[in-house]
Motif scaffolding. Structure first.
Motif, PDB file in Angstrom:
ATOM      1  N   LEU A   1       0.819  -1.221   0.000  1.00 31.96           N
ATOM      2  CA  LEU A   1       0.000   0.000   0.000  1.00 31.96           C
ATOM      3  C   LEU A   1       0.851   1.268   0.000  1.00 31.96           C
ATOM      4  O   LEU A   1       0.512   2.268   0.617  1.00 31.96           O
ATOM      5  CB  LEU A   1      -0.957  -0.005   1.200  1.00 31.96           C
ATOM      6  CG  LEU A   1      -1.955  -1.167   1.248  1.00 31.96           C
ATOM      7  CD1 LEU A   1      -2.815  -1.069   2.496  1.00 31.96           C
ATOM      8  CD2 LEU A   1      -2.810  -1.229  -0.015  1.00 31.96           C
ATOM      9  N   LYS A   2       1.956   1.231  -0.741  1.00 33.02           N
ATOM     10  CA  LYS A   2       2.857   2.390  -0.801  1.00 33.02           C
ATOM     11  C   LYS A   2       2.798   3.138  -2.128  1.00 33.02           C
ATOM     12  O   LYS A   2       3.367   4.228  -2.239  1.00 33.02           O
ATOM     13  CB  LYS A   2       4.296   1.944  -0.519  1.00 33.02           C
ATOM     14  CG  LYS A   2       4.540   1.592   0.939  1.00 33.02           C
ATOM     15  CD  LYS A   2       6.005   1.290   1.185  1.00 33.02           C
ATOM     16  CE  LYS A   2       6.292   1.051   2.658  1.00 33.02           C
ATOM     17  NZ  LYS A   2       6.164   2.301   3.447  1.00 33.02           N
ATOM     18  N   ASN A   3       2.168   2.554  -3.137  1.00 34.80           N
ATOM     19  CA  ASN A   3       2.072   3.193  -4.448  1.00 34.80           C
ATOM     20  C   ASN A   3       3.442   3.679  -4.929  1.00 34.80           C
ATOM     21  O   ASN A   3       3.598   4.796  -5.429  1.00 34.80           O
ATOM     22  CB  ASN A   3       1.085   4.377  -4.409  1.00 34.80           C
ATOM     23  CG  ASN A   3       0.735   4.874  -5.811  1.00 34.80           C
ATOM     24  OD1 ASN A   3       0.742   4.111  -6.775  1.00 34.80           O
ATOM     25  ND2 ASN A   3       0.455   6.158  -5.918  1.00 34.80           N
ATOM     26  N   ASP A   4       4.442   2.830  -4.763  1.00 35.96           N
ATOM     27  CA  ASP A   4       5.800   3.261  -5.086  1.00 35.96           C
ATOM     28  C   ASP A   4       6.345   2.699  -6.392  1.00 35.96           C
ATOM     29  O   ASP A   4       7.549   2.675  -6.619  1.00 35.96           O
ATOM     30  CB  ASP A   4       6.763   2.984  -3.934  1.00 35.96           C
ATOM     31  CG  ASP A   4       6.767   1.531  -3.479  1.00 35.96           C
ATOM     32  OD1 ASP A   4       6.015   0.719  -4.069  1.00 35.96           O
ATOM     33  OD2 ASP A   4       7.511   1.210  -2.534  1.00 35.96           O
ATOM     34  N   ARG A   5       5.458   2.269  -7.258  1.00 38.42           N
ATOM     35  CA  ARG A   5       5.784   2.011  -8.668  1.00 38.42           C
ATOM     36  C   ARG A   5       6.928   1.021  -8.850  1.00 38.42           C
ATOM     37  O   ARG A   5       7.932   1.320  -9.496  1.00 38.42           O
ATOM     38  CB  ARG A   5       6.091   3.335  -9.385  1.00 38.42           C
ATOM     39  CG  ARG A   5       5.036   4.423  -9.142  1.00 38.42           C
ATOM     40  CD  ARG A   5       3.632   3.951  -9.553  1.00 38.42           C
ATOM     41  NE  ARG A   5       2.597   4.928  -9.206  1.00 38.42           N
ATOM     42  CZ  ARG A   5       2.116   5.835 -10.060  1.00 38.42           C
ATOM     43  NH1 ARG A   5       2.597   5.924 -11.277  1.00 38.42           N
ATOM     44  NH2 ARG A   5       1.155   6.648  -9.660  1.00 38.42           N
ATOM     45  N   ARG A   6       6.725  -0.161  -8.291  1.00 35.04           N
ATOM     46  CA  ARG A   6       7.769  -1.190  -8.324  1.00 35.04           C
ATOM     47  C   ARG A   6       7.372  -2.425  -9.132  1.00 35.04           C
ATOM     48  O   ARG A   6       8.110  -3.403  -9.153  1.00 35.04           O
ATOM     49  CB  ARG A   6       8.112  -1.626  -6.897  1.00 35.04           C
ATOM     50  CG  ARG A   6       8.766  -0.520  -6.068  1.00 35.04           C
ATOM     51  CD  ARG A   6       9.125  -1.044  -4.682  1.00 35.04           C
ATOM     52  NE  ARG A   6       9.827  -0.050  -3.893  1.00 35.04           N
ATOM     53  CZ  ARG A   6      11.135   0.179  -3.926  1.00 35.04           C
ATOM     54  NH1 ARG A   6      11.886  -0.524  -4.757  1.00 35.04           N
ATOM     55  NH2 ARG A   6      11.692   1.096  -3.166  1.00 35.04           N
ATOM     56  N   HIS A   7       6.225  -2.386  -9.808  1.00 40.52           N
ATOM     57  CA  HIS A   7       5.753  -3.589 -10.493  1.00 40.52           C
ATOM     58  C   HIS A   7       4.919  -3.176 -11.695  1.00 40.52           C
ATOM     59  O   HIS A   7       4.134  -2.224 -11.635  1.00 40.52           O
ATOM     60  CB  HIS A   7       4.907  -4.421  -9.524  1.00 40.52           C
ATOM     61  CG  HIS A   7       4.254  -5.622 -10.157  1.00 40.52           C
ATOM     62  ND1 HIS A   7       2.950  -5.971  -9.900  1.00 40.52           N
ATOM     63  CD2 HIS A   7       4.724  -6.547 -11.032  1.00 40.52           C
ATOM     64  CE1 HIS A   7       2.646  -7.067 -10.577  1.00 40.52           C
ATOM     65  NE2 HIS A   7       3.698  -7.431 -11.276  1.00 40.52           N
ATOM     66  N   LEU A   8       5.108  -3.906 -12.772  1.00 36.93           N
ATOM     67  CA  LEU A   8       4.307  -3.719 -13.974  1.00 36.93           C
ATOM     68  C   LEU A   8       4.004  -5.098 -14.541  1.00 36.93           C
ATOM     69  O   LEU A   8       4.910  -5.929 -14.685  1.00 36.93           O
ATOM     70  CB  LEU A   8       5.085  -2.875 -14.993  1.00 36.93           C
ATOM     71  CG  LEU A   8       4.385  -2.463 -16.287  1.00 36.93           C
ATOM     72  CD1 LEU A   8       3.138  -1.635 -16.003  1.00 36.93           C
ATOM     73  CD2 LEU A   8       5.357  -1.669 -17.164  1.00 36.93           C
ATOM     74  N   LEU A   9       2.735  -5.330 -14.844  1.00 30.45           N
ATOM     75  CA  LEU A   9       2.309  -6.596 -15.437  1.00 30.45           C
ATOM     76  C   LEU A   9       1.694  -6.311 -16.796  1.00 30.45           C
ATOM     77  O   LEU A   9       0.741  -5.524 -16.908  1.00 30.45           O
ATOM     78  CB  LEU A   9       1.291  -7.295 -14.531  1.00 30.45           C
ATOM     79  CG  LEU A   9       0.531  -8.483 -15.136  1.00 30.45           C
ATOM     80  CD1 LEU A   9       1.476  -9.573 -15.623  1.00 30.45           C
ATOM     81  CD2 LEU A   9      -0.466  -9.047 -14.108  1.00 30.45           C
ATOM     82  N   VAL A  10       2.266  -6.931 -17.826  1.00 30.84           N
ATOM     83  CA  VAL A  10       1.730  -6.792 -19.177  1.00 30.84           C
ATOM     84  C   VAL A  10       1.533  -8.178 -19.773  1.00 30.84           C
ATOM     85  O   VAL A  10       2.180  -9.153 -19.365  1.00 30.84           O
ATOM     86  CB  VAL A  10       2.656  -5.958 -20.087  1.00 30.84           C
ATOM     87  CG1 VAL A  10       2.897  -4.577 -19.493  1.00 30.84           C
ATOM     88  CG2 VAL A  10       3.967  -6.670 -20.354  1.00 30.84           C
ATOM     89  N   THR A  11       0.654  -8.258 -20.748  1.00 32.41           N
ATOM     90  CA  THR A  11       0.463  -9.481 -21.521  1.00 32.41           C
ATOM     91  C   THR A  11       0.958  -9.232 -22.931  1.00 32.41           C
ATOM     92  O   THR A  11       0.502  -8.296 -23.610  1.00 32.41           O
ATOM     93  CB  THR A  11      -1.010  -9.899 -21.544  1.00 32.41           C
ATOM     94  OG1 THR A  11      -1.455 -10.139 -20.200  1.00 32.41           O
ATOM     95  CG2 THR A  11      -1.196 -11.173 -22.353  1.00 32.41           C
ATOM     96  N   LEU A  12       1.924 -10.029 -23.365  1.00 32.68           N
ATOM     97  CA  LEU A  12       2.532  -9.898 -24.684  1.00 32.68           C
ATOM     98  C   LEU A  12       1.797 -10.767 -25.701  1.00 32.68           C
ATOM     99  O   LEU A  12       1.447 -11.920 -25.403  1.00 32.68           O
ATOM    100  CB  LEU A  12       3.994 -10.332 -24.640  1.00 32.68           C
ATOM    101  CG  LEU A  12       4.922  -9.607 -23.670  1.00 32.68           C
ATOM    102  CD1 LEU A  12       6.262 -10.334 -23.612  1.00 32.68           C
ATOM    103  CD2 LEU A  12       5.112  -8.154 -24.086  1.00 32.68           C
ATOM    104  N   ALA A  13       1.606 -10.242 -26.887  1.00 31.86           N
ATOM    105  CA  ALA A  13       1.065 -11.021 -27.995  1.00 31.86           C
ATOM    106  C   ALA A  13       2.221 -11.813 -28.608  1.00 31.86           C
ATOM    107  O   ALA A  13       2.792 -11.449 -29.638  1.00 31.86           O
ATOM    108  CB  ALA A  13       0.422 -10.110 -29.024  1.00 31.86           C
ATOM    109  N   ALA A  14       2.577 -12.909 -27.956  1.00 29.09           N
ATOM    110  CA  ALA A  14       3.769 -13.673 -28.309  1.00 29.09           C
ATOM    111  C   ALA A  14       3.430 -14.828 -29.249  1.00 29.09           C
ATOM    112  O   ALA A  14       2.269 -15.244 -29.349  1.00 29.09           O
ATOM    113  CB  ALA A  14       4.417 -14.212 -27.034  1.00 29.09           C
ATOM    114  N   PRO A  15       4.428 -15.360 -29.942  1.00 31.05           N
ATOM    115  CA  PRO A  15       4.192 -16.544 -30.778  1.00 31.05           C
ATOM    116  C   PRO A  15       3.617 -17.685 -29.957  1.00 31.05           C
ATOM    117  O   PRO A  15       4.068 -17.953 -28.842  1.00 31.05           O
ATOM    118  CB  PRO A  15       5.594 -16.885 -31.299  1.00 31.05           C
ATOM    119  CG  PRO A  15       6.364 -15.606 -31.213  1.00 31.05           C
ATOM    120  CD  PRO A  15       5.824 -14.890 -30.015  1.00 31.05           C
ATOM    121  N   GLY A  16       2.612 -18.333 -30.488  1.00 32.21           N
ATOM    122  CA  GLY A  16       2.026 -19.475 -29.801  1.00 32.21           C
ATOM    123  C   GLY A  16       0.994 -19.123 -28.759  1.00 32.21           C
ATOM    124  O   GLY A  16       0.397 -20.014 -28.149  1.00 32.21           O
ATOM    125  N   GLY A  17       0.787 -17.836 -28.528  1.00 34.14           N
ATOM    126  CA  GLY A  17      -0.206 -17.430 -27.545  1.00 34.14           C
ATOM    127  C   GLY A  17       0.339 -16.394 -26.592  1.00 34.14           C
ATOM    128  O   GLY A  17       1.542 -16.134 -26.543  1.00 34.14           O
TER     129      GLY A  17
END
Length: 271
Positions: free
Chosen positions: A91-107
């Motif tokens: 609960l610090k909102n200190d910008r330490r993580h990013l989660l993305v989903t890549l449109a990668a080969p095979g899924g």
């Protein structure tokens, strides 16, 4: 038989994106990554240098930053989508993580980029709030992944600020009481990894071999003394282990002009 598509993911604690953005060209020339994950970007989102990075050929960009410290970013040749349900760690909102989903080969491939707190200098929870925050962050991350069993096609990279193995540091005995290699940190990181992941770099490099990704700025001749630590990591879910095709630790980057004290780490998968 045609070659299987590759996916190269590089991770680097750049230690100020605006200061070191020109060095990304050297990283790209050396590694040709499809995805570049950055930590410690130290730039708020509204000042992210999109124009300066446009020439590098990564059309898809995601970032979470703040003024002066922390911050993570992803530069990708592949289309990506940013998850909107990632936690606010501690609960610090200190910008330490990013989660993305890549449109990668095979899924799709889910990609987590982390910058774990450094933890200060004193390895005592009661005496050092920064160390307490680090332990709490790692425990919370481990619990979050443990609550999501059966993850597949997932990669986690970043500056995790912990060297877990004996040969991830220049002297296991001398660093047992030094933040980044203390037993409490190591236990927490191992528990987090074991919720869902395999250490992709140690998949290629046996645990009895020395391996580092960080050398202190305080060390005037870092190559001669070689007092390093492996703080930067790449993990994959077990289903991706057969796809692991190689890794690179770009040690020469430590000598780049005005370079970071961390060097880039890359894994390659054939999907």
């Amino acid at each position: 038989m045609p070659a299987r598509p590759r996916l190269r993911i590089a991770t680097w604690n750049i230690n100020s994106l605006r200061l070191r953005a020109p060095l990304l060209r050297r990283l790209i020339d050396a590694l040709d990554p499809d995805v570049i994950c950055l930590q410690e970007t130290k730039v708020p989102d509204e000042l992210f240098p999109h124009d300066a990075l446009a020439e590098y050929g990564y059309a898809h960009v995601a970032h979470r930053g703040m003024k002066g410290y922390n911050g993570v970013a992803v530069l990708s040749r592949l289309e990506l989508a940013v998850a909107d349900d990632a936690p606010d760690w501690c609960l610090k909102n200190d910008r330490r993580h990013l989660l993305v989903t890549l449109a990668a080969p095979g899924g799709p491939v889910d990609l987590h980029v982390f910058y774990v707190p450094a933890g200060g200098d004193v390895p005592d929870r009661a005496a050092n709030p920064k160390y307490a925050h680090k332990l709490d962050f790692v425990a919370e991350a481990g619990a979050w992944f443990a609550a999501r069993p059966g993850l597949r096609r997932t990669v986690l990279v970043g500056d995790l600020n912990i060297a877990p193995l004996e040969h991830d540091v220049w002297s296991h005995r001398q660093l047992l009481d030094v933040v980044s290699h203390t037993p409490a940190e190591v236990a927490g990181l191992n528990a987090w990894r074991d919720t869902a992941f395999v250490d992709a770099v140690r998949h290629f490099v046996p645990a009895d071999q020395k391996l580092y990704t960080w050398w202190s700025y305080r060390n005037r001749d870092w190559r001669a003394s070689d007092r390093g630590r492996r703080l930067d990591h790449a993990w994959v879910t077990p289903d991706l282990v057969p796809a692991l095709a190689g890794h690179t630790i770009l040690k020469d980057a430590r000598d780049w002009p005005k370079g970071s004290d961390h060097v880039p780490v890359q894994i390659e998968l054939t999907l």
